[in-house]
Design an enzyme around this catalytic site. Structure first.
Site, PDB file in Angstrom:
ATOM      1  N   GLU A   1       0.809  -1.222   0.000  1.00 37.66           N
ATOM      2  CA  GLU A   1       0.000   0.000   0.000  1.00 37.66           C
ATOM      3  C   GLU A   1       0.838   1.265   0.000  1.00 37.66           C
ATOM      4  O   GLU A   1       1.976   1.284   0.476  1.00 37.66           O
ATOM      5  CB  GLU A   1      -0.978  -0.004   1.176  1.00 37.66           C
ATOM      6  CG  GLU A   1      -0.337   0.013   2.542  1.00 37.66           C
ATOM      7  CD  GLU A   1      -1.396  -0.071   3.650  1.00 37.66           C
ATOM      8  OE1 GLU A   1      -1.812  -1.195   3.963  1.00 37.66           O
ATOM      9  OE2 GLU A   1      -1.788   0.973   4.180  1.00 37.66           O
TER      10      GLU A   1
ATOM     11  N   CYS B   1       7.007  -7.002   7.399  1.00 43.41           N
ATOM     12  CA  CYS B   1       8.099  -6.403   8.166  1.00 43.41           C
ATOM     13  C   CYS B   1       8.447  -7.375   9.288  1.00 43.41           C
ATOM     14  O   CYS B   1       7.590  -8.084   9.785  1.00 43.41           O
ATOM     15  CB  CYS B   1       7.623  -5.071   8.756  1.00 43.41           C
ATOM     16  SG  CYS B   1       8.866  -4.200   9.733  1.00 43.41           S
TER      17      CYS B   1
ATOM     18  N   CYS C   1       6.789  -4.479  15.965  1.00 45.45           N
ATOM     19  CA  CYS C   1       6.196  -3.473  16.862  1.00 45.45           C
ATOM     20  C   CYS C   1       4.749  -3.869  17.175  1.00 45.45           C
ATOM     21  O   CYS C   1       3.986  -4.218  16.279  1.00 45.45           O
ATOM     22  CB  CYS C   1       6.249  -2.077  16.238  1.00 45.45           C
ATOM     23  SG  CYS C   1       7.931  -1.513  15.891  1.00 45.45           S
TER      24      CYS C   1
ATOM     25  N   CYS D   1       1.604  -2.265  15.352  1.00 41.57           N
ATOM     26  CA  CYS D   1       1.685  -2.049  13.901  1.00 41.57           C
ATOM     27  C   CYS D   1       1.143  -3.241  13.115  1.00 41.57           C
ATOM     28  O   CYS D   1       1.537  -4.385  13.340  1.00 41.57           O
ATOM     29  CB  CYS D   1       3.135  -1.776  13.508  1.00 41.57           C
ATOM     30  SG  CYS D   1       3.343  -1.518  11.740  1.00 41.57           S
TER      31      CYS D   1
ATOM     32  N   LEU E   1      10.289   6.673  18.084  1.00 41.94           N
ATOM     33  CA  LEU E   1      10.780   6.574  19.449  1.00 41.94           C
ATOM     34  C   LEU E   1       9.735   5.904  20.349  1.00 41.94           C
ATOM     35  O   LEU E   1       9.998   4.878  20.955  1.00 41.94           O
ATOM     36  CB  LEU E   1      11.130   7.986  19.950  1.00 41.94           C
ATOM     37  CG  LEU E   1      11.974   8.086  21.205  1.00 41.94           C
ATOM     38  CD1 LEU E   1      13.329   7.448  21.009  1.00 41.94           C
ATOM     39  CD2 LEU E   1      12.141   9.548  21.612  1.00 41.94           C
TER      40      LEU E   1
ATOM     41  N   ASN F   1      -3.458   4.496  15.972  1.00 45.35           N
ATOM     42  CA  ASN F   1      -4.534   3.908  15.168  1.00 45.35           C
ATOM     43  C   ASN F   1      -4.749   2.508  15.711  1.00 45.35           C
ATOM     44  O   ASN F   1      -3.941   1.625  15.437  1.00 45.35           O
ATOM     45  CB  ASN F   1      -4.091   3.750  13.704  1.00 45.35           C
ATOM     46  CG  ASN F   1      -4.340   4.991  12.897  1.00 45.35           C
ATOM     47  OD1 ASN F   1      -5.441   5.518  12.886  1.00 45.35           O
ATOM     48  ND2 ASN F   1      -3.296   5.463  12.236  1.00 45.35           N
TER      49      ASN F   1
ATOM     50  N   CYS G   1      -0.606   2.418   8.014  1.00 43.46           N
ATOM     51  CA  CYS G   1       0.418   1.547   8.577  1.00 43.46           C
ATOM     52  C   CYS G   1       0.105   0.066   8.324  1.00 43.46           C
ATOM     53  O   CYS G   1       0.146  -0.759   9.221  1.00 43.46           O
ATOM     54  CB  CYS G   1       0.567   1.779  10.072  1.00 43.46           C
ATOM     55  SG  CYS G   1       0.452   3.498  10.554  1.00 43.46           S
TER      56      CYS G   1
HETATM   57  N1  SAH Z   1       9.556   0.772  10.021  1.00 44.52           N
HETATM   58  C1  SAH Z   1       9.607   2.206   9.969  1.00 44.52           C
HETATM   59  C2  SAH Z   1       8.624   2.834   9.012  1.00 44.52           C
HETATM   60  C3  SAH Z   1       7.239   2.284   8.933  1.00 44.52           C
HETATM   61  S1  SAH Z   1       6.144   2.661  10.290  1.00 44.52           S
HETATM   62  C4  SAH Z   1       9.456   2.773  11.357  1.00 44.52           C
HETATM   63  O1  SAH Z   1       9.272   2.015  12.299  1.00 44.52           O
HETATM   64  O2  SAH Z   1       9.589   3.979  11.514  1.00 44.52           O
HETATM   65  C5  SAH Z   1       5.840   4.384  10.191  1.00 44.52           C
HETATM   66  C6  SAH Z   1       5.399   5.013  11.503  1.00 44.52           C
HETATM   67  O3  SAH Z   1       4.047   4.624  11.835  1.00 44.52           O
HETATM   68  C7  SAH Z   1       6.241   4.578  12.686  1.00 44.52           C
HETATM   69  O4  SAH Z   1       6.500   5.664  13.535  1.00 44.52           O
HETATM   70  C8  SAH Z   1       5.351   3.560  13.345  1.00 44.52           C
HETATM   71  O5  SAH Z   1       5.717   3.332  14.668  1.00 44.52           O
HETATM   72  C9  SAH Z   1       4.003   4.200  13.170  1.00 44.52           C
HETATM   73  N2  SAH Z   1       2.864   3.301  13.357  1.00 44.52           N
HETATM   74  C10 SAH Z   1       2.768   2.013  12.963  1.00 44.52           C
HETATM   75  N3  SAH Z   1       1.564   1.499  13.302  1.00 44.52           N
HETATM   76  C11 SAH Z   1       0.884   2.489  13.924  1.00 44.52           C
HETATM   77  C12 SAH Z   1      -0.410   2.569  14.508  1.00 44.52           C
HETATM   78  N4  SAH Z   1      -1.238   1.518  14.522  1.00 44.52           N
HETATM   79  N5  SAH Z   1      -0.782   3.751  15.040  1.00 44.52           N
HETATM   80  C13 SAH Z   1       0.051   4.815  15.029  1.00 44.52           C
HETATM   81  N6  SAH Z   1       1.285   4.799  14.485  1.00 44.52           N
HETATM   82  C14 SAH Z   1       1.718   3.640  13.948  1.00 44.52           C
END
Ligand code: SAH
Length: 345
Positions: free
Chosen positions: A93, A113, A117, A120, A216, A291, A334
């Protein structure tokens, strides 16, 4: 033997390739501008190239293409979310957003990925594979063609960890920036990472004026480790040292992304520790309201609380903004959009 992708090659690589097959190097430039300036991927219609040369090239090389699988248009702003179908039928996407300062796309760098996290959606099935430079470029070019707009800003913030696909991501940046191609300014590229420390040093040494954005999400090692497995590998101290090195060597301000999760990382103690952690770093904090996803049973704080957290940072002299939610009616971000489709179909 599988064929290599012509449109994953930098200008220099294409020129060298032409020389290596006994052609003049300007042939490489013709192919490069055809792909990256004219956004045309039909090698057969490149009339400047002799027919025999096309046949010779196609014996060993191919041109990667992706197609629009679905598009979701926001009714409240001009945001469009795309699902693209790759040649091997994987789906990724991307998001198109219009701002006063220009058009921006958020692109994916991997299918899935492996970073894990907790909050995510992109990581729930692990890493499927890396995207090639051409698959990243094609997300940008397909959106430009579909919207009839020119993209001026790119954020590597879609599915995947860009620093876990380092070589391909760097090649993508090299190609999209090339003045013989799209000629997109490096200053308008943002790379977001969960904090793969050794790769941050590698990137710093490339000395590119792109913006590095660090996810962070907590200023405490124990708390961060609970939501981001990478934090068990690299402590905040190591991460911040790498960030300082990046800032000092590139002279660029760093962005820190901070997803606000109610009662997890949104308190006064986080504010205090954040300001200690970011002292001496040219930093900007981008607050993202969580989210919610199905597998992670937490909520975002309410708006008032989010604004209070932002004010708390500003009071401590840390520039902070709240991420504007674009196209919130087409929900999902995301990796959530891709997931909602791959689960069903
Ligand atoms: N892997 C990279 C880039 C992809 S995620 C990274 O970790 O930065 C892009 C951003 O979206 C990151 O800051 C991630 O922590 C955030 N993110 C992912 N899922 C999310 C969610 N459900 N709600 C809010 N932010 C989210």
């Amino acid at each position: 033997m599988s064929k290599f992708e012509l449109n994953s090659m930098t200008l220099e690589e294409l020129k060298n390739y032409m020389v290596s097959i006994g052609e003049k190097s300007y042939r490489g430039e013709q192919v490069f501008t055809y792909f990256n300036r004219h956004k045309n991927l039909e090698l057969d219609s490149l009339n400047q190239l002799p027919k025999e040369l096309k046949i010779k090239i196609k014996e060993k090389a191919k041109v990667n293409t992706i197609e629009i699988y679905k598009r979701f248009d926001s009714k409240i702003d001009s945001t469009k979310k795309y699902l693209f179908l790759l040649e091997d039928k994987n789906i990724i996407e991307s998001v198109f957003m219009q701002y006063k300062h220009g058009n921006s796309v958020c692109i994916s760098t991997q299918v899935g990925c492996k970073m894990g996290c907790m909050f995510c959606a992109s990581t729930k099935e692990g890493l499927i594979r890396n995207l090639t430079p051409a698959e990243m470029l094609n997300q940008v070019y397909m959106i430009e063609k579909d919207t009839n707009e020119t993209i001026s800003n790119i954020v590597l913030m879609g599915s995947g960890e860009p620093l876990d696909n380092y070589d391909n991501v760097l090649k993508f940046i090299n190609i999209i920036h090339d003045e013989k191609g799209h000629n997109l300014s490096l200053r308008n590229i943002t790379l977001s990472t969960c904090g793969v420390v050794p790769k941050i040093y590698d990137l710093a040494k490339e000395n590119l004026p792109i913006t590095l954005s660090i996810s962070l999400h907590s200023p405490f090692d124990d708390e961060r480790s609970k939501i981001m497995p990478i934090a068990r590998r690299y402590s905040l101290e190591e991460l911040m040292r790498a960030c300082k090195f990046y800032g000092d060597s590139t002279n660029r301000r760093l962005t820190f992304e901070y997803t606000l999760i109610e009662n997890v990382n949104d308190g006064e103690k986080e504010l205090n520790e954040l300001s200690r952690l970011l002292k001496g770093i040219n930093a900007h904090v981008n607050l993202i309201p969580l989210n919610p996803i199905e597998e992670y049973k937490e909520e975002r704080p309410n708006r008032e609380h989010i604004e209070r957290f932002q004010k708390g940072l500003l009071k401590r002299n840390i520039p902070a903004t709240i991420r504007r939610e674009m196209g919130s009616d087409i929900s999902a971000s995301c990796g959530q959009l891709r997931r909602s489709i791959t689960d069903k179909e």
